[in-house]
Design an enzyme around this catalytic site. Structure first.
Site, PDB file in Angstrom:
ATOM      1  N   SER A   1      -0.775  -2.430  -7.933  1.00 33.25           N
ATOM      2  CA  SER A   1      -1.751  -3.191  -7.165  1.00 33.25           C
ATOM      3  C   SER A   1      -2.866  -2.248  -6.750  1.00 33.25           C
ATOM      4  CB  SER A   1      -1.081  -3.780  -5.924  1.00 33.25           C
ATOM      5  OG  SER A   1      -2.070  -4.142  -4.973  1.00 33.25           O
TER       6      SER A   1
ATOM      7  N   CYS B   1       2.192   0.442  -1.526  1.00 38.24           N
ATOM      8  CA  CYS B   1       2.185   0.822  -0.106  1.00 38.24           C
ATOM      9  C   CYS B   1       2.682   2.235   0.139  1.00 38.24           C
ATOM     10  CB  CYS B   1       3.082  -0.112   0.702  1.00 38.24           C
ATOM     11  SG  CYS B   1       2.604  -1.821   0.566  1.00 38.24           S
TER      12      CYS B   1
ATOM     13  N   GLU C   1      -1.391  11.393   1.746  1.00 40.81           N
ATOM     14  CA  GLU C   1      -2.219  10.237   1.380  1.00 40.81           C
ATOM     15  C   GLU C   1      -3.547  10.230   2.134  1.00 40.81           C
ATOM     16  OE1 GLU C   1      -0.959   6.396   2.846  1.00 40.81           O
ATOM     17  OE2 GLU C   1      -1.490   5.423   0.964  1.00 40.81           O
TER      18      GLU C   1
ATOM     19  N   GLU D   1      -2.881  -8.491  -1.392  1.00 45.03           N
ATOM     20  CA  GLU D   1      -1.996  -8.260  -2.534  1.00 45.03           C
ATOM     21  C   GLU D   1      -1.485  -9.594  -3.096  1.00 45.03           C
ATOM     22  OE1 GLU D   1       0.281  -4.372  -2.709  1.00 45.03           O
ATOM     23  OE2 GLU D   1       1.918  -5.758  -2.323  1.00 45.03           O
TER      24      GLU D   1
ATOM     25  N   LYS E   1       2.568  10.325   3.772  1.00 45.58           N
ATOM     26  CA  LYS E   1       1.366   9.746   4.382  1.00 45.58           C
ATOM     27  C   LYS E   1       0.390  10.835   4.804  1.00 45.58           C
ATOM     28  CE  LYS E   1       2.271   5.301   4.324  1.00 45.58           C
ATOM     29  NZ  LYS E   1       1.395   4.376   3.598  1.00 45.58           N
TER      30      LYS E   1
ATOM     31  N   GLU F   1      -4.171 -10.958  -5.094  1.00 47.74           N
ATOM     32  CA  GLU F   1      -4.302 -10.186  -6.332  1.00 47.74           C
ATOM     33  C   GLU F   1      -3.244 -10.633  -7.341  1.00 47.74           C
ATOM     34  OE1 GLU F   1      -3.800  -5.947  -5.892  1.00 47.74           O
ATOM     35  OE2 GLU F   1      -4.252  -5.570  -7.998  1.00 47.74           O
TER      36      GLU F   1
ATOM     37  N   CYS G   1      11.022   2.551   4.106  1.00 47.49           N
ATOM     38  CA  CYS G   1      10.397   3.470   5.064  1.00 47.49           C
ATOM     39  C   CYS G   1      11.306   3.834   6.229  1.00 47.49           C
ATOM     40  CB  CYS G   1       9.113   2.859   5.597  1.00 47.49           C
ATOM     41  SG  CYS G   1       8.054   2.216   4.305  1.00 47.49           S
TER      42      CYS G   1
ATOM     43  N   GLU H   1     -10.380  10.101  -2.100  1.00 45.53           N
ATOM     44  CA  GLU H   1     -10.977   8.758  -2.147  1.00 45.53           C
ATOM     45  C   GLU H   1     -10.770   7.975  -0.853  1.00 45.53           C
ATOM     46  OE1 GLU H   1      -8.475   9.892  -3.943  1.00 45.53           O
ATOM     47  OE2 GLU H   1      -6.913   8.392  -4.277  1.00 45.53           O
TER      48      GLU H   1
END
Lengths: 573, 162
Positions: free
Chosen positions: A318, A298, A360, A278, A357, A281, A502, A365
């Site tokens: 990102s 994230c 996720e 990141e 999560k 990036e 988190c 994908e």
């Protein structure tokens, strides 16, 4: 100041203080159910009623402000009688399933029933019957257990500004649900699970996936690896009865080995990797005129929020996968090759402070290894459950180390768990990579804490880097609206879905309130300071990973395994 | 977005609904006014209408739906040409609200909250209408009070409404 008498004690408080808060000052404990500090103060359940001299009826203490000369009695026989009556009425429409409920022994209604010594429920009236909504991979809604306190609506509407729930109909027929009783999986619910943190009962709980993990552990064909999110080590203790702020890193590792995991790895490792990808990036976007500000990616609840509510800003995200989803494909490619294990036999488990999560890891994908990269996600609460099932008393477990190489990490990876942590970790690395100088003071205090929107400008070489940090989606919205209006000149923005980051995620131990969040944050930075390495780019396992496997940050393999793209979803579709 | 795209008049309804929304665009405070006017326009508040209003005012569909289901005035189902409001206040309740609703059910196959398939009647139960001396009573179309009802009187009352 206002002078009043509560249970024969003189109290002096600020005007506007509620009777409930005033009573707390003199140690008079008034029971509450719908009330939730700073979040939901609506006087709905009436369990907090008290006697006020001269008042015609009993008064709900959570919403009634104090008045000069007020004389309050918090526990007269009449008050107790009415509170018991209210409890019995609530219980008369509540499934008597405590023994098999996810919130057994951690339920506010059950606790009240115990404290008031409810032995029978005299009312055999109608019962509301609603189907359970188990459409979501993350959270399960069982309206039969709902006490209509509306805390979930408050947190979803006012804190997260998602507003996936409303109170429909009225009176006995009230149902807390999405409009048209839509399923959570089919609408703009971001699966953050904050509702499950504030629900006083078992009406909204995480999906329990522990059985899948036990089954994998029992399968001799499976090589079962586990990764633990940064925040879990400052949370697990609470799930096992320890004080908030307890650090259980080594004990968690030891316990996971006792449970039978073949390798105990750390999401902190891929948090370090995230910083490398990141950070590069960001530098690439700055130097080549890419879309700025760049926003962190994230937090899967945040990603889903952006896809629904700000699909026009997806280019700002990102392209880096979250640390959890960088870990999955690396285990099934890099680690599998290194250890000569068939990736088909690897079962990858995550321990996360997060319900989103779970969602996720099931996104279509997220299979760049050729398999579902992460097979199953357990919340901290579920891991606590597994420890209990196995009879593991974490405080008696030894302090053990993570396995190599995917368990090696730095303090920078550790602080990903707290709001501002990703930004601070990125600054530690970007500064040194750009300037080639050693950063003297690596503690970016400006990034830390619970403030909703934090802003800073950090001089990196010739470039003053403007950053913003938000936690809680309502705060993210403020910054996103600025971007839309063209008023945001930041380079880099960290967004964490949940208040505090988190460590306050939807999969955290219950209760999770502001004080507990602060204790977990303190513990997080204590862990950071304990680490011998505190900058991601100094992680030797990351350096080796690039040398042996990935090549360079943003390289071909990185793009294949560690980067992703997003889906415009919109609302009311 | 539109529930029934084959309905030719829908495009026109969408335009007219937009006109209703326009003065309140981006203003959540106008929700009740807009819902009232929208119901007058469409006859009830189907999902597509709610979505158009939610997006117009900048509120969530949950907000809109919560308000609609809170107030009995708003309807999620098509309304009939005539609204039968059967009183369930204390006096009427004691004197035979149940007899009235049962009789209507037998005659029209209509339960509270429903509309007849021919869109002739919608039936609802309401709280005290202030005609306790006439119990059991009902109001039709919000204005015609019919009191001291008995099963054999009800068919003649209903026949007045085509």
């Amino acid at each position: 100041m206002i002078n009043l008498t509560i249970d024969n004690q003189q109290v002096v408080v600020e005007p506007g203080t509620s009777i409930l808060e005033a009573a707390q000052k003199v140690g008079a404990k008034i029971p509450t159910l719908c009330y939730y500090k700073d979040l939901n103060i609506i006087g709905a359940c009436r369990i907090c009623v008290v006697e006020v001299q001269g008042a015609r009826t009993l008064i709900p203490a959570c919403v009634a402000p104090v008045a000069e000369g007020m004389v309050v009695k918090t526990a007269t026989p009449e008050v107790i009688k009415v509170r018991k009556l209210i409890l019995e009425l609530i219980l008369s429409d509540h499934p008597q399933e405590c023994l098999t409920c996810a919130r057994n022994q951690n339920c506010e209604l059950q606790k009240l029933a115990e404290e008031f010594g409810i032995k029978e429920i005299r009312f055999a009236g109608a019962k509301t019957e609603y189907p359970i909504d188990d459409s979501s991979p993350a959270i399960i809604r069982d309206p039969r257990k709902c006490v209509l306190c509306r805390r979930c609506i408050s947190v979803c509407t006012n804190v997260q500004t998602v507003q996936a729930l409303c109170a429909e109909n009225r009176g006995f027929n009230t149902l807390i649900a999405p409009a048209f009783n839509e399923k959570l999986a089919d609408m703009e619910c971001v699966q953050c699970g904050q509702c499950s943190l504030v629900c006083p009962t078992g009406a909204i709980v995480e999906r329990d996936d522990t059985a899948k993990v036990w089954a994998a552990l029992a399968d001799p064909e499976k090589h079962v690896v586990v990764q633990t999110a940064p925040a879990t080590r400052v949370q697990l203790g609470e799930a096992l009865g320890a004080e908030p702020g307890s650090i259980f890193t080594g004990q968690m590792v030891a316990g996971l080995r006792r449970l039978g995991f073949d390798k105990v790895f750390d999401t902190d490792f891929t948090a370090d990797l995230t910083i490398l990808e990141e950070g590069n990036e960001l530098l690439q976007r700055v130097t080549t005129g890419g879309t700025l500000p760049m926003i962190t990616s994230c937090s899967p609840g945040w990603i889903k929020f952006c896809e629904h509510f700000y699909p026009d800003l997806l280019d700002h995200l990102s392209t880096c996968k979250s640390p959890q989803q960088m870990f999955g494909p690396l285990v099934k490619t890099y680690y599998a090759e290194k250890e000569d294990i068939d990736p088909a036999d690897i079962y990858c488990v995550s321990i996360m402070p997060c319900t989103a999560k779970k969602y996720e890891c099931q996104r279509p994908e997220m299979n760049s290894s050729g398999y579902q990269d992460v097979d199953v996600v357990l919340t901290t609460r579920e891991l606590g459950r597994m420890f209990k099932q196995a009879g593991l008393d974490a405080s008696n477990l030894p302090d053990e180390e993570y396995d190599e190489p995917l368990g090696i990490s730095t303090g920078a990876g550790e602080i990903f768990g707290a709001s501002g942590g990703v930004m601070e970790a990125a600054l530690r690395t970007v500064y040194e990579v750009v300037t080639g100088e050693t950063l003297e003071n690596i503690d970016f205090e400006v990034c830390r804490g619970l403030t909703g929107v934090k802003e800073a400008t950090v001089q990196v070489g010739d470039l003053p880097v403007k950053v913003a940090i938000t936690n809680g989606l309502g705060n993210a919205r403020k910054v996103l609206d600025k971007i839309r209006a063209g008023e945001a000149d930041y380079h880099f923005i960290e967004v964490m879905c949940c208040p505090g980051g988190c460590i306050g995620g939807g999969g955290s131990p219950i209760p999770t309130d502001t004080d507990i969040r602060l204790k977990r944050i303190t513990a997080t930075y204590t862990e950071d300071e304990r680490m011998s390495l505190r900058k991601s780019h100094e992680n030797p396992a990351i350096i080796a990973l690039y040398e042996e496997f990935l090549g360079k940050p943003l390289g071909h393999k990185s793009h294949e395994l560690l980067h992703t793209k997003y889906t415009s979803r919109g609302v009311n579709k | 977005m539109v529930a029934c795209a084959s309905n030719a008049s829908n495009d026109e309804l969408i335009k007219q609904l937009d006109k209703i929304i326009d003065p309140y665009r981006g203003n959540p405070g106008g929700l009740i006014q807009v819902l009232t006017k929208a119901q007058n326009l469409v006859g009830y508040l189907p999902k597509w209408v709610q979505i158009q209003i939610a997006e117009g005012l900048g509120v969530s569909l949950q907000e809109v739906y919560g308000v609609i289901t809170f107030y009995t005035f708003f309807s999620l189902i098509p309304r009939g040409r005539h609204k039968i409001s059967v009183c369930a206040g204390t006096a009427c309740y004691v004197k035979g609200t149940k007899m009235v609703t049962t009789t209507i059910k037998d005659l029209l196959d209509l339960k509270p909250g429903q509309t007849t398939p021919d869109s002739r009647f919608t039936l609802e139960i309401v709280r005290c209408i202030g005609a306790c001396g006439l119990a059991p009573a009902m109001i039709i179309d919000g204005k015609d009070v019919h009191g001291r009802l008995e099963p054999e009187l009800i068919p003649a009352v209903l026949e007045q409404y085509a």
